[in-house]
Motif scaffolding. Structure first.
Motif, PDB file in Angstrom:
ATOM      1  N   GLY A 361       0.566  -1.733   0.002  1.00  0.00           N
ATOM      2  CA  GLY A 361       0.171  -0.270  -0.243  1.00  0.00           C
ATOM      3  C   GLY A 361       0.895   1.238  -0.359  1.00  0.00           C
ATOM      4  N   SER A 362       0.507   2.476   0.163  1.00  0.00           N
ATOM      5  CA  SER A 362       1.251   3.603   0.500  1.00  0.00           C
ATOM      6  C   SER A 362       1.286   3.885   1.560  1.00  0.00           C
ATOM      7  CB  SER A 362      -0.599   4.986   0.177  1.00  0.00           C
ATOM      8  OG  SER A 362      -1.317   4.618  -1.330  1.00  0.00           O
ATOM      9  N   GLY A 363       2.439   3.488   1.810  1.00  0.00           N
ATOM     10  CA  GLY A 363       3.660   3.792   2.945  1.00  0.00           C
ATOM     11  C   GLY A 363       4.762   3.635   2.586  1.00  0.00           C
ATOM     12  N   LYS A 382       5.328   5.610   8.035  1.00  0.00           N
ATOM     13  CA  LYS A 382       5.055   6.687   7.567  1.00  0.00           C
ATOM     14  C   LYS A 382       3.948   6.462   6.503  1.00  0.00           C
ATOM     15  CE  LYS A 382       9.012   9.978   7.380  1.00  0.00           C
ATOM     16  NZ  LYS A 382       9.583  11.192   7.281  1.00  0.00           N
ATOM     17  N   ALA A 383       2.860   7.079   6.013  1.00  0.00           N
ATOM     18  CA  ALA A 383       2.264   7.069   4.931  1.00  0.00           C
ATOM     19  C   ALA A 383       1.007   8.225   4.147  1.00  0.00           C
ATOM     20  CB  ALA A 383       0.981   5.958   5.726  1.00  0.00           C
ATOM     21  N   SER A 384       0.591   7.966   3.172  1.00  0.00           N
ATOM     22  CA  SER A 384       0.301   9.464   3.249  1.00  0.00           C
ATOM     23  C   SER A 384      -1.353   9.389   4.048  1.00  0.00           C
ATOM     24  CB  SER A 384      -0.856   8.694   1.558  1.00  0.00           C
ATOM     25  OG  SER A 384       0.056   8.510   0.328  1.00  0.00           O
ATOM     26  N   LYS A 385      -1.011  10.874   3.644  1.00  0.00           N
ATOM     27  CA  LYS A 385      -2.693  11.604   4.839  1.00  0.00           C
ATOM     28  C   LYS A 385      -4.193  10.862   5.405  1.00  0.00           C
ATOM     29  CE  LYS A 385      -3.326  15.757   8.095  1.00  0.00           C
ATOM     30  NZ  LYS A 385      -3.698  16.905   7.778  1.00  0.00           N
ATOM     31  N   ASP A 386      -4.465  10.410   6.283  1.00  0.00           N
ATOM     32  CA  ASP A 386      -5.629   9.086   6.403  1.00  0.00           C
ATOM     33  C   ASP A 386      -5.801   8.684   6.026  1.00  0.00           C
ATOM     34  OD1 ASP A 386      -6.219  12.549   7.385  1.00  0.00           O
ATOM     35  OD2 ASP A 386      -7.761  12.740   6.038  1.00  0.00           O
ATOM     36  N   LEU A 387      -4.465   7.711   5.277  1.00  0.00           N
ATOM     37  CA  LEU A 387      -4.949   6.691   4.694  1.00  0.00           C
ATOM     38  C   LEU A 387      -4.454   5.184   6.109  1.00  0.00           C
ATOM     39  CD1 LEU A 387      -2.790   5.360   1.864  1.00  0.00           C
ATOM     40  CD2 LEU A 387      -5.467   5.978   2.238  1.00  0.00           C
ATOM     41  N   ASP A 414       1.169  14.681  10.537  1.00  0.00           N
ATOM     42  CA  ASP A 414       2.317  15.000   9.575  1.00  0.00           C
ATOM     43  C   ASP A 414       1.630  13.828   8.485  1.00  0.00           C
ATOM     44  OD1 ASP A 414       3.334  13.425  11.392  1.00  0.00           O
ATOM     45  OD2 ASP A 414       5.415  14.546  11.736  1.00  0.00           O
ATOM     46  N   GLY A 415       0.569  13.178   8.579  1.00  0.00           N
ATOM     47  CA  GLY A 415       1.122  11.818   8.108  1.00  0.00           C
ATOM     48  C   GLY A 415       1.787  10.365   8.517  1.00  0.00           C
ATOM     49  N   THR A 416       2.909  11.162  10.007  1.00  0.00           N
ATOM     50  CA  THR A 416       3.197  10.153  10.437  1.00  0.00           C
ATOM     51  C   THR A 416       2.697   8.925  11.317  1.00  0.00           C
ATOM     52  OG1 THR A 416       4.643  11.653  11.900  1.00  0.00           O
ATOM     53  CG2 THR A 416       6.119  11.182   9.863  1.00  0.00           C
ATOM     54  N   GLU A 436       1.066  -3.400   6.382  1.00  0.00           N
ATOM     55  CA  GLU A 436      -0.076  -3.058   5.120  1.00  0.00           C
ATOM     56  C   GLU A 436      -0.561  -1.861   5.630  1.00  0.00           C
ATOM     57  OE1 GLU A 436      -3.137  -6.147   3.279  1.00  0.00           O
ATOM     58  OE2 GLU A 436      -2.228  -6.702   4.723  1.00  0.00           O
ATOM     59  N   TRP A 437      -1.316  -0.989   4.435  1.00  0.00           N
ATOM     60  CA  TRP A 437      -2.609  -0.003   4.304  1.00  0.00           C
ATOM     61  C   TRP A 437      -3.086  -0.372   4.085  1.00  0.00           C
ATOM     62  CZ3 TRP A 437       2.960   1.324   4.782  1.00  0.00           C
ATOM     63  CH2 TRP A 437       3.040   2.259   6.496  1.00  0.00           C
ATOM     64  N   SER A 438      -4.870  -0.022   4.031  1.00  0.00           N
ATOM     65  CA  SER A 438      -6.012  -0.501   3.902  1.00  0.00           C
ATOM     66  C   SER A 438      -5.672   0.616   2.241  1.00  0.00           C
ATOM     67  CB  SER A 438      -7.326  -0.071   4.256  1.00  0.00           C
ATOM     68  OG  SER A 438      -7.285   1.462   5.200  1.00  0.00           O
ATOM     69  N   ASP A 439      -6.979   0.862   1.097  1.00  0.00           N
ATOM     70  CA  ASP A 439      -6.695   1.423   0.195  1.00  0.00           C
ATOM     71  C   ASP A 439      -8.474   2.993  -0.023  1.00  0.00           C
ATOM     72  OD1 ASP A 439      -8.888  -0.021  -0.580  1.00  0.00           O
ATOM     73  OD2 ASP A 439      -8.436  -1.058  -2.018  1.00  0.00           O
TER      74      ASP A 439
END
Length: 482
Positions: A361-363, A382-387, A414-416, A436-439
């Motif tokens: 995912g996006s992180g 770190k990840a895209s904010k709000d994911l 700050d997304g961290t 693992e990040w959700s979409d």
């Protein structure tokens, strides 16, 4: 969770180092756990396979032979071509010896010129004839010290395979990094095992110039405890540990056969047995080069063989070839060429284990690439904010796993992402941090499947409205026509 994390990872490093931390550069575990036979270790660019772990020591076999000794090339030609080349490039050394030397201008001939680049590995070389085979031998020594500062140049090289080929006793023409003559004195050695074998540490050290490789490693700040060659006893132990099978060394000795190549028999080479028949897949590295062991035949064993089989084998040294065969050799410079493939022992405190990341995912995960056991490791997520972070775990090759729960995770502006403890204690094996990040955006109750269902419903409603509108228009037009 924090206490659980520390406790579990502390258990992984027990027993820990009783001795003080080693001095010098560290060696990195680049494949496997760093605790199993066959795991790969990198020490200042020199690679090794683990063959034993005991008493906080790691014993490792070099991945390649040392670039030292001799480069030998056999050039076979027809009898007619042989006579032509001798007439053109051969000359007599004198009327008494009547030995024919070969002019180096022969290297411009097509059969020889293809080997010019290989012979650049040597400081000088000679070309000799082999009249009974209508062939020539190009041989030269590889320089083992730098001219400027006398430092050792002896290191591992993937070129230094030794004799290799597809048929026993018929090696390919080029042999790099071989030692032609081996003559250890084993007559006074009484430490005999498996009925017939003895090991010779001191002689092998000098014959294979292993001390020069020790100097090379020390120049690179790699401090080893010991350097020697592998023994048949050690090979037997390795095979048993990885396969459960025992090499029949006693039976092999009593039934070994002279190596035969075509119409010519090599009286100085005897085939003992084949490692390949006893090793499972994944351990081909044990015979990926042709190399000497430190095991030989003492006089008492040679006498037994002579009385029962004929030839004398006194002082023969065994070697492993690239087909998996174990053979014996003494002073034979025409059949095979084996090289020096050292075994080094280091303190476990010099081992540095890998820290890997696996992201879905996006992180991203920020952490150091390796560490020594017992070291406190910090990592950042770190990840895209709000994911939303769906899963976070620390796993090891031995199967240990630590899963983090939602209560351990805090999302920052700050997304961290802050974990209750962004640290762990490095165990005595490699570690992988998995994330693992959700979409979809955190805090939204619906899941991706719900969103898809609503999309399908919207499409159906739009389709239904379109059809109904079309039917109403057609109905209106029909009544107008009436």
């Amino acid at each position: 969770m924090k206490n659980k994390l520390y406790l579990l990872l502390l258990l992984l490093i027990i027993p820990f180092y009783a001795s003080a931390a080693g001095t010098g550069a560290h060696c990195d575990v680049i494949k496997g756990t760093g605790n199993d036979i066959g795991d790969e270790i990198n020490c200042a660019g020199e690679h090794f396979y683990i063959i034993d772990k005991a008493n906080n020591k790691t014993r490792m076999l070099a991945k390649y032979n040392l670039l030292n000794g001799v480069v030998r090339i056999d050039v076979d030609v027809s009898q007619e071509r042989y006579n032509q080349l001798i007439d053109t490039y051969g000359y007599d050394s004198g009327t008494t010896a009547h030995t024919i030397f070969i002019n180096r201008d022969i290297m411009n001939e097509p059969e020889f010129s293809i080997y010019k680049e290989v012979m650049n590995l040597t400081k000088s070389y000679d070309i000799d004839r082999v009249s009974d085979r209508s062939s020539f031998v190009i041989a030269g020594e590889i320089p083992n010290k730098s001219v400027s500062d006398e430092k050792s140049l002896v290191h591992q090289s993937e070129l230094a395979i030794g004799a290799h080929g597809n048929e026993l006793g018929k090696p390919d023409p080029v042999q790099i990094g071989i030692f032609i003559t081996m003559g250890p004195d084993l007559r006074d050695n009484t430490d005999i095992y498996d009925g017939y074998y003895v090991d010779s540490d001191d002689t092998i050290q000098s014959e294979l110039q292993l001390y020069m490789y020790d100097d090379y490693l020390k120049d690179r700040n790699i401090n080893i405890d010991n350097i020697d060659a592998i023994s048949l006893k050690e090979l037997k132990n390795i095979v048993y540990k990885v396969s459960g099978s025992a090499l029949p060394l006693k039976d092999w000795f009593e039934n070994q056969q002279a190596l035969v190549n075509g119409n010519r028999e090599y009286q100085d080479v005897f085939v003992l047995g084949n490692l390949k028949e006893y090793l499972p897949a994944g351990y081909e590295w044990l015979y990926s080069t042709s190399y000497y062991t430190k095991t030989g035949v003492p006089e008492v064993s040679s006498n037994w063989f002579h009385n029962n089989r004929g030839p004398y084998l006194s002082d023969y040294i065994y070697f492993v070839d690239t087909l998996g065969f174990i053979c014996s050799k003494y002073g034979c410079d025409s059949a095979v060429g084996a090289g020096a493939r050292p075994v080094v022992t280091i303190d476990d405190s010099l081992l540095r284990y890998g820290i890997y990341t696996k992201v879905s995912g996006s992180g991203s995960i920020e952490v150091v690439s390796s560490a020594i056991p017992g070291e406190l490791i910090n990592f950042t997520i770190k990840a895209s904010k709000d994911l939303e972070l769906k899963r976070l775990a620390i796993v090891t090759p031995s199967g240990e796993k630590i899963e983090f729960t939602e209560n351990d995770i805090t999302y920052n502006e700050d997304g961290t992402i802050t974990i209750r403890s962004n640290t762990f204690i490095m165990p005595k094996e490699s570690v992988t941090i998995e994330a693992e990040w959700s979409d979809y955006v955190k805090g939204v109750e619906e899941n991706p499947k719900t969103g898809l269902n609503q999309l399908y419903i919207g499409i159906f409603v739009l389709f239904a409205v379109t059809v109904i509108s079309y039917l109403l228009i057609r109905r209106k037009e029909y009544f107008k026509e009436m």
